[in-house]
Design a protein around this motif. Structure first.
Motif: not given
Ligand SMILES: [Zn+2]
Length: 186
Positions: A37-45, A80-85
């Motif tokens: 997934v794309t990490c919402p914090e970094t914009g990277r996979p 991190c809050g797992q916002t990529c979910l």
């Protein structure tokens, strides 16, 4: 002594429990595997693994509701809050590393023998990747989170050619390039 109603009720409850357990087990089976997934914090996979039991139970009879068990940015970012979910819950199958790889190989041909890739055998004879350095590697040699970048810079190679090229590279002293026979020359 149990009356008929209790026996029927008990049997129905057991059947319902059995169905629920089977449904959850099927969910666990479907949710296995590393996902990108794309990490919402970094914009990277990032590569993540789901908490299978939690995710399967919570998703068994409704909308997907997942929780992570691991991420390549953990343990440093474990809170991190797992916002990529959201991305995972929207398309759990598409995020699977296997799915991403299968889609990439589909319709492509081996860089060496030009044979087209069929259905991928995940347990043996997996296809490989050819880097700009001319070396073939298995995709499992790369960290999962780098797979998207690796696929951008590598070409597909079939298992047979990967084995042959690896042998040629490792045992260069044993590989004899035969010159053409004199009789074959004009
Ligand atoms: Zn090949």
């Amino acid at each position: 002594m149990m009356n008929l109603g209790e026996i029927v009720g008990g049997a129905a409850a057991a059947a319902l429990f059995g169905f629920g357990a089977w449904h959850v087990a099927r969910g666990i089976f479907a949710l296995r595997g590393t996902r990108l997934v794309t990490c919402p914090e970094t914009g990277r996979p990032v590569a993540v693994d789901l908490d299978l039991r939690y995710s399967a139970v919570r998703s068994a009879f409704g909308r997907p509701h997942f929780r992570l068990k691991d991420c390549t940015r953990w343990p440093e970012r474990a809170g991190c809050g797992q916002t990529c979910l959201g991305e995972l819950e929207a398309a759990p199958h598409d995020c699977l590393v296997r799915t991403i790889l299968a889609q990439w190989y589909a319709g492509k041909r081996c860089a060496f023998c030009r044979r087209e890739f069929g259905e991928i055998q995940w347990h043996d004879h997996k296809p490989a990747l050819l880097g700009a350095d001319g070396i073939t590697r298995e995709w499992a040699d790369f960290p999962a989170e780098t797979i998207p970048a690796v696929l951008e810079t590598h070409r597909p190679v079939c298992w047979n050619c990967h084995v042959a090229e690896t042998f040629r590279r490792v045992h260069a002293d044993l590989v004899v390039e035969r010159p053409p026979r004199p009789s074959a020359q004009a």
